[in-house]
Design a protein around this motif. Structure first.
Motif, PDB file in Angstrom:
ATOM      1  N   ASN A   1       3.107  20.604  15.051  1.00  0.00           N
ATOM      2  CA  ASN A   1       3.956  20.896  16.212  1.00  0.00           C
ATOM      3  C   ASN A   1       5.413  20.547  15.942  1.00  0.00           C
ATOM      4  O   ASN A   1       6.099  19.977  16.803  1.00  0.00           O
ATOM      5  CB  ASN A   1       3.439  20.151  17.450  1.00  0.00           C
ATOM      6  N   GLY A   2       5.887  20.837  14.735  1.00  0.00           N
ATOM      7  CA  GLY A   2       7.283  20.623  14.392  1.00  0.00           C
ATOM      8  C   GLY A   2       7.652  19.210  13.993  1.00  0.00           C
ATOM      9  O   GLY A   2       8.813  18.928  13.723  1.00  0.00           O
ATOM     10  N   THR A   3       6.680  18.310  13.945  1.00  0.00           N
ATOM     11  CA  THR A   3       6.952  16.918  13.575  1.00  0.00           C
ATOM     12  C   THR A   3       6.208  16.577  12.288  1.00  0.00           C
ATOM     13  O   THR A   3       5.008  16.831  12.174  1.00  0.00           O
ATOM     14  CB  THR A   3       6.489  15.957  14.704  1.00  0.00           C
ATOM     15  N   TRP A   4       6.940  16.010  11.324  1.00  0.00           N
ATOM     16  CA  TRP A   4       6.332  15.570  10.072  1.00  0.00           C
ATOM     17  C   TRP A   4       5.916  14.115  10.224  1.00  0.00           C
ATOM     18  O   TRP A   4       6.734  13.252  10.525  1.00  0.00           O
ATOM     19  CB  TRP A   4       7.328  15.693   8.924  1.00  0.00           C
ATOM     20  N   LEU A   5       4.633  13.838  10.036  1.00  0.00           N
ATOM     21  CA  LEU A   5       4.108  12.472  10.100  1.00  0.00           C
ATOM     22  C   LEU A   5       3.417  12.128   8.790  1.00  0.00           C
ATOM     23  O   LEU A   5       2.872  12.999   8.110  1.00  0.00           O
ATOM     24  CB  LEU A   5       3.112  12.323  11.257  1.00  0.00           C
ATOM     25  N   ILE A   6       3.412  10.856   8.468  1.00  0.00           N
ATOM     26  CA  ILE A   6       2.767  10.390   7.243  1.00  0.00           C
ATOM     27  C   ILE A   6       1.254  10.387   7.432  1.00  0.00           C
ATOM     28  O   ILE A   6       0.747   9.838   8.414  1.00  0.00           O
ATOM     29  CB  ILE A   6       3.255   8.969   6.885  1.00  0.00           C
ATOM     30  N   VAL A   7       0.549  10.982   6.485  1.00  0.00           N
ATOM     31  CA  VAL A   7      -0.919  10.938   6.500  1.00  0.00           C
ATOM     32  C   VAL A   7      -1.455  10.069   5.372  1.00  0.00           C
ATOM     33  O   VAL A   7      -2.600   9.614   5.431  1.00  0.00           O
ATOM     34  CB  VAL A   7      -1.567  12.348   6.444  1.00  0.00           C
ATOM     35  N   ALA A   8      -0.639   9.812   4.349  1.00  0.00           N
ATOM     36  CA  ALA A   8      -1.033   8.924   3.262  1.00  0.00           C
ATOM     37  C   ALA A   8       0.237   8.288   2.705  1.00  0.00           C
ATOM     38  O   ALA A   8       1.235   8.970   2.483  1.00  0.00           O
ATOM     39  CB  ALA A   8      -1.778   9.663   2.168  1.00  0.00           C
ATOM     40  N   HIS A   9       0.189   6.974   2.496  1.00  0.00           N
ATOM     41  CA  HIS A   9       1.344   6.253   1.989  1.00  0.00           C
ATOM     42  C   HIS A   9       0.838   5.146   1.062  1.00  0.00           C
ATOM     43  O   HIS A   9       0.053   4.310   1.469  1.00  0.00           O
ATOM     44  CB  HIS A   9       2.137   5.643   3.159  1.00  0.00           C
TER      45      HIS A   9
ATOM     46  N   LYS B   1      -5.474  -5.112   1.473  1.00  0.00           N
ATOM     47  CA  LYS B   1      -6.470  -4.055   1.621  1.00  0.00           C
ATOM     48  C   LYS B   1      -5.813  -2.837   2.246  1.00  0.00           C
ATOM     49  O   LYS B   1      -4.714  -2.912   2.794  1.00  0.00           O
ATOM     50  CB  LYS B   1      -7.661  -4.526   2.450  1.00  0.00           C
ATOM     51  N   ILE B   2      -6.493  -1.728   2.169  1.00  0.00           N
ATOM     52  CA  ILE B   2      -5.986  -0.471   2.687  1.00  0.00           C
ATOM     53  C   ILE B   2      -6.070  -0.465   4.223  1.00  0.00           C
ATOM     54  O   ILE B   2      -7.014  -1.010   4.793  1.00  0.00           O
ATOM     55  CB  ILE B   2      -6.761   0.710   2.070  1.00  0.00           C
ATOM     56  N   ALA B   3      -5.074   0.109   4.858  1.00  0.00           N
ATOM     57  CA  ALA B   3      -5.063   0.260   6.314  1.00  0.00           C
ATOM     58  C   ALA B   3      -5.427   1.709   6.614  1.00  0.00           C
ATOM     59  O   ALA B   3      -4.666   2.619   6.292  1.00  0.00           O
ATOM     60  CB  ALA B   3      -3.691  -0.081   6.876  1.00  0.00           C
ATOM     61  N   ALA B   4      -6.598   1.917   7.207  1.00  0.00           N
ATOM     62  CA  ALA B   4      -7.126   3.270   7.351  1.00  0.00           C
ATOM     63  C   ALA B   4      -7.238   3.736   8.797  1.00  0.00           C
ATOM     64  O   ALA B   4      -7.975   4.675   9.088  1.00  0.00           O
ATOM     65  CB  ALA B   4      -8.489   3.366   6.661  1.00  0.00           C
ATOM     66  N   ASN B   5      -6.510   3.082   9.708  1.00  0.00           N
ATOM     67  CA  ASN B   5      -6.500   3.527  11.100  1.00  0.00           C
ATOM     68  C   ASN B   5      -5.231   3.004  11.764  1.00  0.00           C
ATOM     69  O   ASN B   5      -4.567   2.113  11.218  1.00  0.00           O
ATOM     70  CB  ASN B   5      -7.770   3.077  11.831  1.00  0.00           C
TER      71      ASN B   5
ATOM     72  N   ALA C   1      -0.608  -0.752  12.341  1.00  0.00           N
ATOM     73  CA  ALA C   1       0.193  -1.583  13.254  1.00  0.00           C
ATOM     74  C   ALA C   1       0.108  -3.052  12.851  1.00  0.00           C
ATOM     75  O   ALA C   1       1.122  -3.767  12.885  1.00  0.00           O
ATOM     76  CB  ALA C   1      -0.281  -1.392  14.690  1.00  0.00           C
ATOM     77  N   GLU C   2      -1.043  -3.489  12.438  1.00  0.00           N
ATOM     78  CA  GLU C   2      -1.219  -4.875  11.980  1.00  0.00           C
ATOM     79  C   GLU C   2      -0.349  -5.148  10.757  1.00  0.00           C
ATOM     80  O   GLU C   2       0.266  -6.204  10.640  1.00  0.00           O
ATOM     81  CB  GLU C   2      -2.695  -5.128  11.655  1.00  0.00           C
ATOM     82  N   TYR C   3      -0.279  -4.201   9.844  1.00  0.00           N
ATOM     83  CA  TYR C   3       0.515  -4.381   8.631  1.00  0.00           C
ATOM     84  C   TYR C   3       1.998  -4.578   8.965  1.00  0.00           C
ATOM     85  O   TYR C   3       2.677  -5.388   8.343  1.00  0.00           O
ATOM     86  CB  TYR C   3       0.332  -3.179   7.689  1.00  0.00           C
ATOM     87  N   PHE C   4       2.501  -3.845   9.946  1.00  0.00           N
ATOM     88  CA  PHE C   4       3.927  -3.907  10.281  1.00  0.00           C
ATOM     89  C   PHE C   4       4.247  -4.823  11.458  1.00  0.00           C
ATOM     90  O   PHE C   4       5.409  -4.925  11.860  1.00  0.00           O
ATOM     91  CB  PHE C   4       4.456  -2.499  10.586  1.00  0.00           C
TER      92      PHE C   4
ATOM     93  N   ALA D   1      -2.280   9.823  13.318  1.00  0.00           N
ATOM     94  CA  ALA D   1      -3.434   9.076  13.825  1.00  0.00           C
ATOM     95  C   ALA D   1      -4.504   8.855  12.755  1.00  0.00           C
ATOM     96  O   ALA D   1      -5.238   7.862  12.803  1.00  0.00           O
ATOM     97  CB  ALA D   1      -4.044   9.791  15.027  1.00  0.00           C
ATOM     98  N   ASP D   2      -4.600   9.752  11.776  1.00  0.00           N
ATOM     99  CA  ASP D   2      -5.605   9.574  10.725  1.00  0.00           C
ATOM    100  C   ASP D   2      -4.983   9.176   9.386  1.00  0.00           C
ATOM    101  O   ASP D   2      -5.553   9.380   8.322  1.00  0.00           O
ATOM    102  CB  ASP D   2      -6.481  10.816  10.577  1.00  0.00           C
ATOM    103  N   ALA D   3      -3.806   8.554   9.457  1.00  0.00           N
ATOM    104  CA  ALA D   3      -3.104   8.133   8.237  1.00  0.00           C
ATOM    105  C   ALA D   3      -3.799   6.967   7.545  1.00  0.00           C
ATOM    106  O   ALA D   3      -4.535   6.196   8.161  1.00  0.00           O
ATOM    107  CB  ALA D   3      -1.671   7.720   8.586  1.00  0.00           C
ATOM    108  N   VAL D   4      -3.510   6.863   6.249  1.00  0.00           N
ATOM    109  CA  VAL D   4      -3.982   5.759   5.420  1.00  0.00           C
ATOM    110  C   VAL D   4      -2.755   5.147   4.743  1.00  0.00           C
ATOM    111  O   VAL D   4      -1.922   5.869   4.191  1.00  0.00           O
ATOM    112  CB  VAL D   4      -4.988   6.255   4.359  1.00  0.00           C
TER     113      VAL D   4
END
Length: 149
Positions: free
Chosen positions: A135-143, A67-71, A76-79, A56-59
């Motif tokens: 909670n056992g799930t790896w999510l992207i926080v920066a890409h 431009k950078i997607a910071a929310n 979602a707009e990028y993809f 949820a707080d990924a960049v």
């Protein structure tokens, strides 16, 4: 501010590095699976599946982004048009994965391929992905991704 905090976090991570004697191998495998899951999501061409890989707080600083997607909405707009390019795929080349507790950093290169105007195209790019395990799930926080010059 988030970028500054992220950079500080990355600078401090070596002090928290997982040693070979603890649960490092399992964490390495789970983190490697997270990179593979992103590849699979991207190749599915399903925008919801791709964006679900991001915290949820990924960049995101995407390969073709202006431009950078910071929310979540910006990511979602990028993809959002992924399904409009059903032949687009990504394949990973060299990957360097480091795990520091519940944080993993994957750096390397990948190649985007697609068919445009009936011709196969290929765009090599370099990337860095920072994952956080919650909670056992790896999510992207920066890409970050950029084409290889």
């Amino acid at each position: 501010m988030r970028v500054l905090i992220g950079m500080l976090l990355l600078a401090l991570l070596p002090a928290c590095a997982t040693t070979a004697g603890d649960a490092g191998a399992g964490a390495n495998n789970r983190a490697a699976n997270a990179t593979a899951a992103w590849r699979s999501a991207y190749n599915s061409r399903d925008p919801a599946r791709i964006t679900a890989m991001y915290d949820a707080d990924a960049v995101l600083w995407g390969t073709t982004a202006k431009k950078i997607a910071a929310n979540p909405a910006a990511i979602a707009e990028y993809f959002k048009n992924a399904a409009k390019r059903p032949n687009a795929r990504v394949t990973f080349g060299e990957e360097h994965l480091r795990v520091y507790g519940d944080i993993a950093v994957s750096t390397g290169y990948y190649t985007f391929s697609d068919v445009r105007d009936g011709k196969d195209i290929s765009r090599p790019a370099r990337y860095s992905m920072v994952f956080r395990e919650r909670n056992g799930t790896w999510l992207i926080v920066a890409h970050h991704s950029s084409e290889v010059p």
